[in-house]
Write an enzyme that holds these catalytic residues in place. Structure first.
Site, mmCIF file in Angstrom:
data_model
loop_
_atom_site.group_PDB
_atom_site.id
_atom_site.type_symbol
_atom_site.label_atom_id
_atom_site.label_comp_id
_atom_site.label_asym_id
_atom_site.label_seq_id
_atom_site.Cartn_x
_atom_site.Cartn_y
_atom_site.Cartn_z
ATOM 1 N N HIS A 1 0.835 -1.208 0.000
ATOM 2 C CA HIS A 1 0.000 0.000 0.000
ATOM 3 C C HIS A 1 0.870 1.258 0.000
ATOM 4 C CE1 HIS A 1 -2.191 3.152 2.373
ATOM 5 N NE2 HIS A 1 -3.120 2.884 1.466
ATOM 6 N N GLU B 1 2.172 1.831 -3.424
ATOM 7 C CA GLU B 1 1.112 2.388 -4.285
ATOM 8 C C GLU B 1 1.062 3.909 -4.159
ATOM 9 O OE1 GLU B 1 -3.139 3.708 -3.503
ATOM 10 O OE2 GLU B 1 -2.993 1.593 -2.941
ATOM 11 N N HIS B 2 1.107 4.407 -2.922
ATOM 12 C CA HIS B 2 1.093 5.858 -2.698
ATOM 13 C C HIS B 2 2.294 6.536 -3.349
ATOM 14 C CE1 HIS B 2 -1.922 6.990 0.602
ATOM 15 N NE2 HIS B 2 -2.256 5.777 0.220
ATOM 16 N N GLU C 1 -4.103 7.853 7.753
ATOM 17 C CA GLU C 1 -5.063 6.970 7.099
ATOM 18 C C GLU C 1 -5.313 5.723 7.944
ATOM 19 O OE1 GLU C 1 -5.432 4.390 2.936
ATOM 20 O OE2 GLU C 1 -4.044 6.081 3.015
#
Length: 436
Positions: free
Chosen positions: A66, A69-70, A141
């Protein structure tokens, strides 16, 4: 370029595997103004222990897929989102347990947006400084999801069913785990999992397949990639004995929540792709007959107040794992889950499991399927799951139509095992203001 015509749904799919191993699928839909592109790698949050040699495996911090991905959207010369915006496109990305996908949708400048998608995903740029900056953003997040009762309920039951497997760890990781991520870690994961041979490109919309494939090939020929290697992914070994029968937590919620989970045995699954897709849909049909909103069981439990309209179920089947969960809000969550268990264990004799109900639900499932083909996003996201070999999303009508009552009963007999059950409860905390 191979061409496959699906007569029943009036679709034509073009596919080709490029010299570098990239699988490309093109689905022209002349009646649509929008074009949707999805570039996906077979790499997700569970893939945290890997390598090329069995005795030389590396373990990386949780949440790194993840995090990667960012970071791919940030380049030395700016943010890729801005470039897509200037080209009239919207862009996004998402990470799941087993996939990371990057996408755009646009009505014009399709070539520019397609090449931008390919170029930014295939040109990583990480520095220790930008990695440190991102930790604070992703940390916020993670904390947001920590405060989401439904998210915590979902992972609560997964932790019971898979206490050792990385599946039970939040896709974004934890604040502690992402603190250990370095630029070197990101490059290691990128170079391992973002090789074209481990990726799929799917373009659907108002496109010319020959022209679009020419753009892709020209773009890929200009890039140099190392030779593809087989990736070894290692996961902890788990048995039924490792399942936690029950757990609970408190959160600031209005009403108690309960979820019953069932862990499926991978060695009982069909190995051939089409049969695996039939099995998953047979299981879904079984649960629709037992717990669908028009079933006698649902109406009885709803009328006596055991469940409300939050009750539902889901079958999760993916690379390396499968389970089902049945959840809802209830003033008496223990009674709710006891009733669900009772219905499941008596499924073989349940009068709701009959040919008339099956035929009705198959028609309903097909209707929903045909309606979903109006969504380019749905088509791309579902097609690229690539879990069922050569059997694709477009084979689904034939698969559904072929499911018999015997298939449904067999799927239930294979899956419903009381030794694989687990319960998770969430209760309102006394000291906090309820959410909702």
């Amino acid at each position: 370029m191979n061409k496959k015509v699906y007569q029943q749904i009036n679709e034509t799919l073009y596919e080709e595997v490029l010299d570098n191993g990239l699988k490309v699928f093109l689905l022209p839909k002349a009646d649509f103004h929008k074009t949707y592109g999805l570039f996906s790698t077979n790499y997700g949050s569970v893939d945290n222990h890997f390598g090329y040699q069995p005795d030389e495996l590396t373990q990386v911090p949780d949440g790194i897929a993840h995090f990667l991905e960012h970071k791919l959207f940030e380049k030395e010369d700016g943010d890729v989102f801005q470039k897509f915006g200037q080209q009239g496109a919207s862009a996004n990305a998402f990470t799941s347990f087993t996939k990371t996908s990057y996408l755009f949708s646009a009505t014009d400048q399709i070539k520019q947006n397609l090449l931008t998608l390919l170029d930014f995903v295939q040109a990583p740029y990480f520095t220790e400084e930008t990695v440190e900056k991102e930790k604070g953003i992703i940390g916020q997040e993670i904390q947001m999801y920590d405060d989401d009762p439904n998210w915590q309920q979902f992972f609560g039951i997964i932790k019971n069913l898979y206490p050792k497997h990385p599946l039970h760890i939040d896709i974004a990781g934890t604040v502690a785990s992402i603190a250990d991520i370095t630029a070197e870690d990101l490059y290691l994961c990128y170079n391992t999992f973002y090789h074209p041979s481990n990726m799929v490109l799917f373009i659907v919309g108002n496109i010319d397949p020959e022209e679009t494939m020419a753009w892709i090939k020209e773009n890929q020929k200009e890039k140099v990639f190392p030779e593809a290697k087989e990736i070894i992914r290692q996961y902890p070994t788990e048995t039924i004995a490792d399942i936690r029968p029950e757990s609970r937590m408190e959160m600031p919620v209005m009403r108690p929540k309960g979820v019953l989970g069932i862990k499926g045995a991978m060695d009982k699954l069909p190995t051939e792709g089409r049969e695996l897709l039939r099995f998953k849909n047979a299981l879904n049909l079984l649960f629709q007959m037992l717990f669908g909103t028009t079933s006698a069981n649902y109406l009885r439990l709803y009328d006596d107040g055991t469940i409300d309209d939050t009750f539902g179920f889901e079958v999760n089947l993916d690379r390396g794992f499968y389970f089902a969960d049945f959840s809802g809000d209830s003033e008496t969550p223990q009674d709710m889950l006891a009733e669900v268990e009772k219905i499941l264990l008596r499924a073989a004799e349940d009068p709701e499991i009959n040919q008339e109900n099956l035929d009705l639900l198959k028609k309903k499932m097909l209707g929903k399927y045909f309606q979903s083909l109006n969504s380019l996003e749905f088509i791309a996201n579902q097609f690229t799951q690539s879990l069922f070999g050569d059997t694709t999303l477009f084979d689904l009508p034939e698969v559904i139509q072929s499911i018999t009552l015997a298939d449904v009963k067999a799927a239930g007999a294979s899956f419903i095992d009381p030794t694989s059950f687990s319960r998770f409860y969430m209760y309102p905390s006394e000291s906090n203001t309820p959410i909702g």
